[in-house]
Scaffold this active site. Structure first.
Site, PDB file in Angstrom:
ATOM      1  N   ASP A 139       0.939  -1.230  -0.087  1.00  0.00           N
ATOM      2  CA  ASP A 139      -0.008   0.097  -0.016  1.00  0.00           C
ATOM      3  C   ASP A 139       1.000   1.399   0.031  1.00  0.00           C
ATOM      4  OD1 ASP A 139      -2.882   1.032   0.842  1.00  0.00           O
ATOM      5  OD2 ASP A 139      -1.343   2.316   1.833  1.00  0.00           O
ATOM      6  N   VAL A 167      -5.375   2.127  -0.376  1.00  0.00           N
ATOM      7  CA  VAL A 167      -5.113   1.398  -1.504  1.00  0.00           C
ATOM      8  C   VAL A 167      -5.454  -0.031  -1.319  1.00  0.00           C
ATOM      9  CG1 VAL A 167      -3.447   0.647  -3.483  1.00  0.00           C
ATOM     10  CG2 VAL A 167      -3.150   3.197  -2.339  1.00  0.00           C
ATOM     11  N   ASP A 168      -4.740  -0.644  -0.379  1.00  0.00           N
ATOM     12  CA  ASP A 168      -5.515  -1.982   0.234  1.00  0.00           C
ATOM     13  C   ASP A 168      -6.815  -2.148   0.010  1.00  0.00           C
ATOM     14  OD1 ASP A 168      -3.042  -3.670   0.095  1.00  0.00           O
ATOM     15  OD2 ASP A 168      -2.544  -3.042   1.998  1.00  0.00           O
ATOM     16  N   LEU A 169      -7.570  -1.229   0.698  1.00  0.00           N
ATOM     17  CA  LEU A 169      -8.968  -1.388   1.093  1.00  0.00           C
ATOM     18  C   LEU A 169      -9.827  -1.019  -0.149  1.00  0.00           C
ATOM     19  CD1 LEU A 169      -9.042   0.451   4.406  1.00  0.00           C
ATOM     20  CD2 LEU A 169      -9.206  -2.013   4.140  1.00  0.00           C
ATOM     21  N   GLY A 172      -9.665  -4.116  -2.432  1.00  0.00           N
ATOM     22  CA  GLY A 172     -10.516  -5.098  -1.900  1.00  0.00           C
ATOM     23  C   GLY A 172     -12.076  -4.911  -2.346  1.00  0.00           C
TER      24      GLY A 172
END
Length: 385
Positions: A139, A167-169, A172
């Site tokens: 991220d 960014v990760d979320l 997802g």
């Protein structure tokens, strides 16, 4: 009570944040999620402190509504178990680097021959194609590489990442959207497909209006701190006893703001009457507002602004946030029973349904908690084929 994804089985080979967040959302929506961990476990189990009875807060935040098994993919038995589970699953989610699962015979091409209806979602740093496909992605470095840090922070300060791994979320969430769309497509075609979700792509998509500003004007965006590049005043201000945020989204609200601060003549000043003019004369207007807002307390300003229906709010810390009646009413703080922790507080789901509500069925599992149970079920199902 029925749930939207009831009857859908998800095989979760992901770890850390983007993939587990995706599969938790699917689990919240009623899918049966089987989390597969290697013998060393999901890395986030060790990402602390804080820990609750040995379980890291990081791991706990994205792993509810899942059963957990431990499988060693480096063994023939482990690979066979995964293939059998994939044969019985609707969705597989993984976030290995491109080509890794192909070495184990667990890639989309192989598994889709066994189960043509399988929806195979790969979440990687840079996707399955392109010159950067083999580069690992985290991220923070993608916030830097993808431009987000260049527009985050004070104008003359250090470029900053956001306080949450957005960014990760967001990757997802994109994976959830893609999976739901692929499930709908499967009802029409009868076939599964591979989904290629990249953190880098998700970061670029998230730039939205700021990217559009650059693409249309050709001008590099600047860092504005808590201010907005296209709307003024839309930022934080300091009162006599603290900070608060104000978001004046149109010219009508600006007129009301001028009434609240006792400076109605500003609403008729050609430098400030229109938002486009306020953006051009940002520094002069913000300087005037700063000198006014610092004369009264936060609570006084918020009361007056709320009465004038001007969007505003205090800058709350987490203790203040989670004690808000709104949080309780919206069920955004939930508590689950956990076998070692006891009562486990978690952030609730933001998804609200009138007929098929989210349910919190399963606590974030202990490592390998359901290995025997899942393998026993799998053996029974395979014997019936």
């Amino acid at each position: 009570m029925m749930q939207p994804l009831q009857g859908i089985r998800v095989l979760d080979l992901s770890r850390v944040l983007a993939g587990p967040y995706c599969t938790m959302v699917l689990g919240d929506l009623g899918a049966e999620v089987i989390k597969v961990e290697p013998p060393e476990g999901d890395e986030t189990r060790a990402w602390g402190p804080p820990f609750a009875e040995g379980e890291s807060a990081y791991y706990l935040c994205v792993n509810r509504n899942k059963r957990d098994i431990v499988i060693n993919l480096k063994t023939d038995e482990g690979k066979k178990i995964l293939r059998d589970l994939a044969l019985q699953s609707d969705v597989l989610v993984e976030n290995f680097r491109p080509g890794t699962l192909e070495k184990f015979g667990l890639d989309f091409a192989t598994l889709s021959q066994l189960n043509p209806k399988l929806i195979y979602c790969s979440i990687t740093g840079f996707g399955q194609t392109g010159p950067m496909r083999d580069k690992p992605g985290y991220d923070f470095m993608i916030q830097a590489l993808g431009g987000l840090m260049s527009i985050t922070g004070e104008p003359e300060g250090e470029p900053m990442k956001t306080g949450v791994a957005v960014v990760d979320l967001f990757a997802g969430q994109n994976a959830v959207i893609a999976i739901l769309a692929a499930l709908q497509a499967r009802t029409l075609t009868g076939r599964g497909q591979q989904l290629d979700i990249a953190l880098f792509d998700s970061q670029l998509g998230w730039l939205a209006n700021v990217a559009s500003n650059y693409l249309i004007s050709g001008k590099l965006p600047k860092r504005h701190g808590n201010a907005h590049p296209n709307i003024v005043p839309y930022q934080s201000f300091q009162a006599s006893d603290g900070w608060f945020a104000i978001a004046v989204g149109n010219d009508r609200q600006f007129v009301r703001l001028c009434e609240v601060i006792g400076e109605l003549e500003l609403a008729n000043d050609e430098r400030f009457a229109k938002n486009s003019a306020r953006v051009q004369n940002r520094e002069e207007l913000i300087g005037l507002l700063k000198s006014i807002f610092v004369t009264r307390r936060v609570r006084e300003w918020l009361s007056a602004l709320d009465e004038a229906e001007i969007p505003c709010g205090p800058i709350n810390n987490f203790e203040q946030v989670f004690s808000m009646p709104q949080v309780q009413e919206r069920e955004m703080l939930v508590k689950m029973d956990h076998p070692t922790i006891g009562e486990l507080p978690l952030v609730g789901s933001p998804l609200k349904f009138s007929d098929t509500p989210v349910q919190y069925r399963l606590h974030p599992p202990l490592m390998g908690e359901h290995t025997e149970e899942v393998l026993r079920e799998l053996k029974t199902k395979v014997s019936k084929l």
